[in-house]
Design an enzyme around this catalytic site. Structure first.
Site, PDB file in Angstrom:
ATOM      1  CD1 TRP A 169     -22.961 -31.812  35.885  1.00  0.00           C
ATOM      2  CD2 TRP A 169     -23.903 -31.268  33.935  1.00  0.00           C
ATOM      3  NE1 TRP A 169     -23.999 -30.958  36.153  1.00  0.00           N
ATOM      4  CE2 TRP A 169     -24.599 -30.603  34.977  1.00  0.00           C
ATOM      5  CE3 TRP A 169     -24.327 -31.082  32.618  1.00  0.00           C
ATOM      6  CZ2 TRP A 169     -25.679 -29.765  34.729  1.00  0.00           C
ATOM      7  CZ3 TRP A 169     -25.405 -30.239  32.371  1.00  0.00           C
ATOM      8  CH2 TRP A 169     -26.064 -29.599  33.419  1.00  0.00           C
ATOM      9  CG  HIS A 170     -24.304 -32.670  29.108  1.00  0.00           C
ATOM     10  ND1 HIS A 170     -23.107 -32.006  29.299  1.00  0.00           N
ATOM     11  CD2 HIS A 170     -25.180 -31.724  28.671  1.00  0.00           C
ATOM     12  CE1 HIS A 170     -23.252 -30.728  28.978  1.00  0.00           C
ATOM     13  NE2 HIS A 170     -24.494 -30.530  28.606  1.00  0.00           N
ATOM     14  N   GLY A 171     -24.782 -36.886  31.148  1.00  0.00           N
ATOM     15  CA  GLY A 171     -25.453 -38.180  31.217  1.00  0.00           C
ATOM     16  C   GLY A 171     -24.513 -39.307  31.588  1.00  0.00           C
TER      17      GLY A 171
END
Length: 352
Positions: free
Chosen positions: A325-327
């Site tokens: 989700w972060h990257g």
């Protein structure tokens, strides 16, 4: 438009003045004005991506109404799938398309097959990871009969696009933020004063701490091969301050800005670096995201009910998905897996 920009320094006072001095006596007009202001705030960056928010808003608004209206489980399940398909489809395409294509091609090349493929020049819409999760929580809660849908489209659209927390969170739940759009807001000087203090504190974290730490971090890790171990260690410490200053600074500005308009957002950071262990750290760091994954991924997977093996499996899944989700990069996935490994001893010792 970013919080630490001149544009926002002009935008915020204008919206504040209009909100309290022109539309103060009419709740519907206040909500409509906030919605328009939020669209301007987001469209200032790239107006073309407003269509994504509008489509997502419309789909989840009508899906929410139908979920409450329909009693047939199969129909309700299909409606939920529609919401998931639209929201996660947008997120997958704009954030992860090139990641999957590049890795698909690399896998075939590893086995000696050459595929002709080119990555698309896809621009990642600001805040899509945040408002996607916010709208999804609305439809999931209605599907699970934990929430009644709103019948007011303006209120719901304002909830989805509320500009203080649109691009960087906190990721608010409908049960907390949505009812506030249906309540008359009265200007409170003390709350507004507290909000301004929190905005200034957030700007201090972002501009003074995070941005200055970033100078040293970029210099050190930009030439990491030339640096000694002690220098890299100092760089890691600076990076810890940088990332905290960035994330918590933006959250403080968002929460303080919301107070100026009579809204209360959830706390998103609670001194995470003073945590006793990794479990407590994740209860204090990016609280809105951690609690989202707990409620909408960890618990539906079975949570802690199936014994130690299931707890470990579910924890690994949550952290890996959180990293992704972060990257859209393998480094984020490995980062998520590494945090899961840190967490496993606590699970085994039952200290989480």
């Amino acid at each position: 438009m970013f919080f630490n920009s001149l544009d926002f320094a002009i935008f915020l006072p204008l919206v504040f003045i209009c909100y309290w001095f022109i539309f103060n006596n009419n709740l519907k007009q206040q909500n409509l004005f906030l919605l328009i202001a939020s669209y301007i705030f987001y469209g200032w960056w790239d107006y073309r991506f407003l269509s994504l928010i509008i489509i997502s808003t419309a789909v989840d608004f009508f899906v929410g109404l139908k979920l409450d209206d329909k009693k047939n489980d199969d129909i309700r399940r299909r409606l939920l799938y529609l919401s998931l398909l639209v929201n996660l489809g947008f997120l997958a395409y704009f954030k992860y398309y090139n990641f999957f294509i590049d890795n698909f091609v690399s896998t075939f090349q590893f086995f000696g097959y050459n595929l002709d493929s080119s990555s698309l020049n896809i621009i990642l819409p600001v805040g899509i990871s945040f408002y996607t999760f916010q709208t999804l929580s609305y439809t999931i809660d209605i599907y699970n009969k934990k929430l009644k849908p709103t019948k007011n489209l303006i209120e719901f659209a304002s909830f989805v696009t509320f500009f203080p927390q649109l691009v960087a969170g906190p990721i608010e739940r409908a049960k907390n933020l949505l009812p506030q759009f249906n309540q008359k807001r009265i200007f409170d000087y003390l709350i507004a004063k507290d909000g301004m203090k929190q905005i200034l504190w957030g700007l201090f974290k972002k501009i003074v701490i995070a941005d200055n730490c970033a100078i040293f971090v970029n210099e050190i890790f930009g030439r990491s091969n030339d640096m000694t171990g002690s220098t890299l260690f100092i760089g890691a410490i600076f990076f810890a301050f940088q990332i905290y200053g960035d994330f918590s600074g933006y959250s403080d500005i968002a929460i303080g800005t919301a107070k100026l308009f009579g809204f209360k957002l959830m706390r998103n950071f609670s001194f995470p670096y003073f945590s006793r262990d990794i479990a407590e750290f994740w209860r204090r760091w990016h609280i809105s995201l951690s609690s989202w994954f707990k409620d909408y991924l960890y618990i539906p997977l079975g949570g802690s009910k199936g014994g130690i093996i299931m707890k470990i499996r579910n924890t690994i899944i949550v952290f890996v998905v959180s990293g992704f989700w972060h990257g859209a990069n393998w480094t984020y996935i490995f980062w998520g897996g590494l945090n899961a490994l840190y967490f496993i001893p606590l699970l085994i010792l039952n200290k989480n």
